[in-house]
Design an enzyme around this catalytic site. Structure first.
Site, PDB file in Angstrom:
ATOM      1  N   CYS A 113       0.903  -1.232   0.212  1.00 37.60           N
ATOM      2  CA  CYS A 113       0.089  -0.181   0.309  1.00 37.60           C
ATOM      3  C   CYS A 113       1.075   1.806  -0.177  1.00 37.60           C
ATOM      4  O   CYS A 113       2.441   1.493   0.722  1.00 37.60           O
ATOM      5  CB  CYS A 113      -1.252  -0.025   1.673  1.00 37.60           C
ATOM      6  SG  CYS A 113      -2.052  -1.704   1.206  1.00 37.60           S
ATOM      7  N   ASP A 118      -3.748  -8.465   7.855  1.00 40.78           N
ATOM      8  CA  ASP A 118      -2.914  -8.433   9.446  1.00 40.78           C
ATOM      9  C   ASP A 118      -2.787  -6.783   9.644  1.00 40.78           C
ATOM     10  O   ASP A 118      -1.683  -7.141  11.109  1.00 40.78           O
ATOM     11  CB  ASP A 118      -1.290  -8.893   8.502  1.00 40.78           C
ATOM     12  CG  ASP A 118      -1.665  -8.032   7.033  1.00 40.78           C
ATOM     13  OD1 ASP A 118      -2.580  -7.975   6.506  1.00 40.78           O
ATOM     14  OD2 ASP A 118      -0.450  -8.111   6.196  1.00 40.78           O
ATOM     15  N   LEU A 144      10.277 -13.824  -9.982  1.00 40.58           N
ATOM     16  CA  LEU A 144      11.662 -13.659 -11.107  1.00 40.58           C
ATOM     17  C   LEU A 144      12.795 -14.685 -11.002  1.00 40.58           C
ATOM     18  O   LEU A 144      13.210 -15.178 -10.445  1.00 40.58           O
ATOM     19  CB  LEU A 144      12.114 -12.324 -10.529  1.00 40.58           C
ATOM     20  CG  LEU A 144      11.404 -11.189 -10.050  1.00 40.58           C
ATOM     21  CD1 LEU A 144      12.115 -10.250  -9.882  1.00 40.58           C
ATOM     22  CD2 LEU A 144      10.999 -10.498 -11.306  1.00 40.58           C
ATOM     23  N   SER A 197      11.190 -12.390  -5.102  1.00 44.19           N
ATOM     24  CA  SER A 197      12.513 -11.889  -5.674  1.00 44.19           C
ATOM     25  C   SER A 197      13.673 -12.511  -4.715  1.00 44.19           C
ATOM     26  O   SER A 197      13.585 -12.620  -3.613  1.00 44.19           O
ATOM     27  CB  SER A 197      12.402 -10.618  -5.685  1.00 44.19           C
ATOM     28  OG  SER A 197      13.636  -9.841  -7.064  1.00 44.19           O
ATOM     29  N   GLY A 198      14.878 -12.824  -5.390  1.00 46.09           N
ATOM     30  CA  GLY A 198      15.852 -13.400  -4.711  1.00 46.09           C
ATOM     31  C   GLY A 198      16.831 -12.636  -3.738  1.00 46.09           C
ATOM     32  O   GLY A 198      17.880 -12.899  -3.547  1.00 46.09           O
TER      33      GLY A 198
END
Length: 601
Positions: free
Chosen positions: A2, A92, A251, A352-353
């Site tokens: 957000c 959450d 990715l 993503s890594g």
């Protein structure tokens, strides 16, 4: 994911709404505003956890008011602990409010997630950034109050004038991105990763609540134990980050990190669609072939996105504007376009890594520096010290050896670009040698007062704090959220980081092979050719393409108006750039001058 925005103190509703609107790209599912005397709190929502309107924000529970950006991955587990809470949603965000009502601001210690949030408790405003800095939070103090937001563009309108922050400039040239609390705008600061601040009646209190080196040193010195625990924690991290009804993609490069994430996800029964970039006319620079081999081995639906020089020229201004301030990462542009394609395919979340190289020692530079550190033990090194001082060179390797013989700090992040001596030559002001160490001083103090003394621990720690926290993650957040897409980084789980940094450094280093521990775990999931691939990095012909867009001329024209750079030194740099050398240095100068022209000229 957000966009949050708020003002405590007097405000113009029209001005506030206009600033809030600049963040609309961060959440197109809902926009809500609370307007009260001396309070403006607003929220753009990308609905992922409990998409119902009941979970919209800002969220109020009694005297507490929350605007939250991010994800709390263990929110379900926390619900079972917070037994006295009366739940009205499955979100959450509501868990943050209940946790704060139970534990106060120490609630952050219970969260596994990526987050930046503003929580108002009566006249106390808490601003909080997650442990690794996956989500940013900026603020500006006014004589009457405070303005804060997820991105700089929403805070900038409240400045009386736009003035350059010299500390941001120098830390950017040194380390690719401004170091906390600096931004390029005088008057706007940012929270550091693992930090919260409290604003109450005009007074500001800051506190670091997390740093990775709080874990015990060398607590795990058995390789079998280390591998088993790390593998288990990787599974836990993936499981929590895949616990969503939103469509998730990943990715996929040709490297080990993204392959491991996809392989573990597949073992957990979730074969993620994967996306890889390619470059038109520059096949040597992309990883499509290797990524396709990995995807085929894992049985994944695979997509290739190819961009060319025209795409680069068309999107360059859009990307640099989306970043808000200079960030020296040429990968921002192709990643921006890849994220756009992924979002257009209907995905809301992408894996993503980030963080793997820093945790598992994946950079060659780590091992080079470990070797060079040994020279500090030489008993008779004065001759070498004098030799290096007498034979000056602008090459970084010369600088490394000089530091060792001068008994000063060798490793200053994997993102160190312009050394102090290089800045002294380039800028029209005197930059003393080692001046940039002031930006590292708070982190160095933490390291020196920790139980961790091995240089490899320092390498991981400072890179997690700055190279990842302020460079990679800033890029990842801006280019993904520009397309209302949430990026999750499973390697940046604090339980995983604490575990890996508790392993004896000699086990992490192994026999000098990068990612020794991760590669041993990977052999259960991937074939040897994938594991043994040479690290390639996110390479593409950005300098070749920049040269066709009059990029170097922009640098010269901005310098003619500002006088920021020494003309002779700048000309030498640009000449090297035209010959295809010092590519990222040139990119960094271009990005800086693009911002100066846009904001100050």
């Amino acid at each position: 994911m957000c966009g949050i925005f708020g003002i405590l103190g007097p405000y113009s509703p029209e001005h506030a709404r206009s600033a809030f609107a600049t963040l609309a790209h961060r959440g197109r599912d809902n926009s809500s505003i609370i307007e009260e005397p001396e309070l403006f709190l607003a929220h753009h929502r990308l609905a992922i956890t409990d998409t119902h309107a009941r979970a919209h924000q800002p969220m109020r529970r009694g005297n507490l008011l929350l605007s939250f950006n991010g994800e709390i991955y263990n929110h379900r587990q926390l619900r079972s602990v917070l037994k006295n809470a009366v739940w009205q949603t499955e979100s959450d965000a509501e868990v943050i409010l209940a946790a704060y009502a139970t534990w106060g601001i120490d609630c952050v210690q219970h969260f596994d997630g990526m987050f930046a949030f503003a929580l108002l408790d009566g006249d106390k405003l808490y601003l909080v950034r997650d442990r690794f800095g996956e989500k940013s939070l900026f603020y500006h103090l006014t004589p009457q109050g405070i303005v804060f937001a997820s991105e700089l563009k929403a805070v900038k309108p409240f400045l009386a004038s736009v003035r350059l922050n010299e500390d941001a400039l120098h830390s950017y040239l040194s380390f690719l991105a401004p170091t906390p609390p600096h931004t390029f705008y005088q008057g706007i600061e940012k929270l550091a990763s693992g930090e919260w601040l409290c604003y109450q009646r005009g007074q500001l209190t800051r506190q670091r609540y997390y740093q990775p080196l709080a874990c015990p040193a060398s607590a795990i010195n058995d390789a079998t134990t280390a591998l088993s625990l790390i593998e288990q924690q990787l599974h836990d991290s993936l499981r929590s980050r895949l616990d969503t009804q939103a469509p998730v993609a990943a990715l996929l490069s040709g490297g080990l990190d993204s392959a491991m994430l996809c392989a573990i996800a597949a073992e957990q029964g979730k074969k993620l669609p994967t996306f890889t970039l390619g470059y038109q006319g520059y096949g040597r620079d992309d990883e499509r072939t290797n990524a396709k081999i990995t995807a085929t081995e894992l049985g994944l639906e695979h997509h290739e996105v190819v961009i060319g020089r025209d795409d680069f020229a068309e999107q360059l201004d859009h990307v640099l504007t989306a970043l808000d301030e200079p960030l020296n990462d040429p990968a921002a542009l192709p990643l921006y376009m890849l994220m756009q394609h992924i979002a257009e395919q209907g995905f809301k979340v992408v894996l993503s890594g980030e963080g793997s190289d820093e945790l598992f020692l994946g950079y060659r530079q780590y091992f080079e520096c470990l070797d060079i550190e040994q020279l500090a033990q030489l008993k008779h090194k004065n001759w070498l010290k004098n030799y290096f001082h007498a034979h000056f060179s602008m090459h970084k390797e010369w600088e490394w050896y000089k530091r060792v013989f001068d008994n000063t700090l060798l490793f200053r992040t994997s993102g160190e670009k312009f050394t102090d001596l290089q800045q002294n030559r380039l800028l029209r002001q005197n930059i003393r040698d080692n001046a940039s160490l002031r930006f590292l001083a708070p982190y160095r103090a933490i390291f020196e007062h920790s139980a961790h003394q091995h240089p490899a621990q320092w390498y991981s720690f400072i890179d997690l704090q700055l190279f990842v926290g302020e460079h990679f993650l800033t890029k990842l957040d801006r280019v993904s959220m520009a397309h209302t897409l949430e990026a999750r980084a499973p390697f940046l789980n604090h339980n995983l980081a604490d575990l890996v940094l508790s392993v004896d450094p000699l086990l992490r280093i192994g026999k000098g092979e990068s990612k020794a521990l991760l590669k041993q775990i990977a052999r259960r999931y991937l074939s040897e050719p994938i594991i043994a691939r040479k690290k390639k990095g996110f390479a593409y012909p950005y300098l070749d393409w920049l040269l066709t867009t009059s990029g170097l001329e922009l640098i010269e024209s901005v310098n003619a108006k500002t006088g920021l750079f020494n003309e002779e030194a700048l000309a030498q740099c640009l000449d090297m750039g035209r010959k295809g050398k010092i590519k990222q240095h040139i990119w960094g100068l271009y990005v800086l001058c693009h911002w100066l022209k846009r904001e100050m000229l």
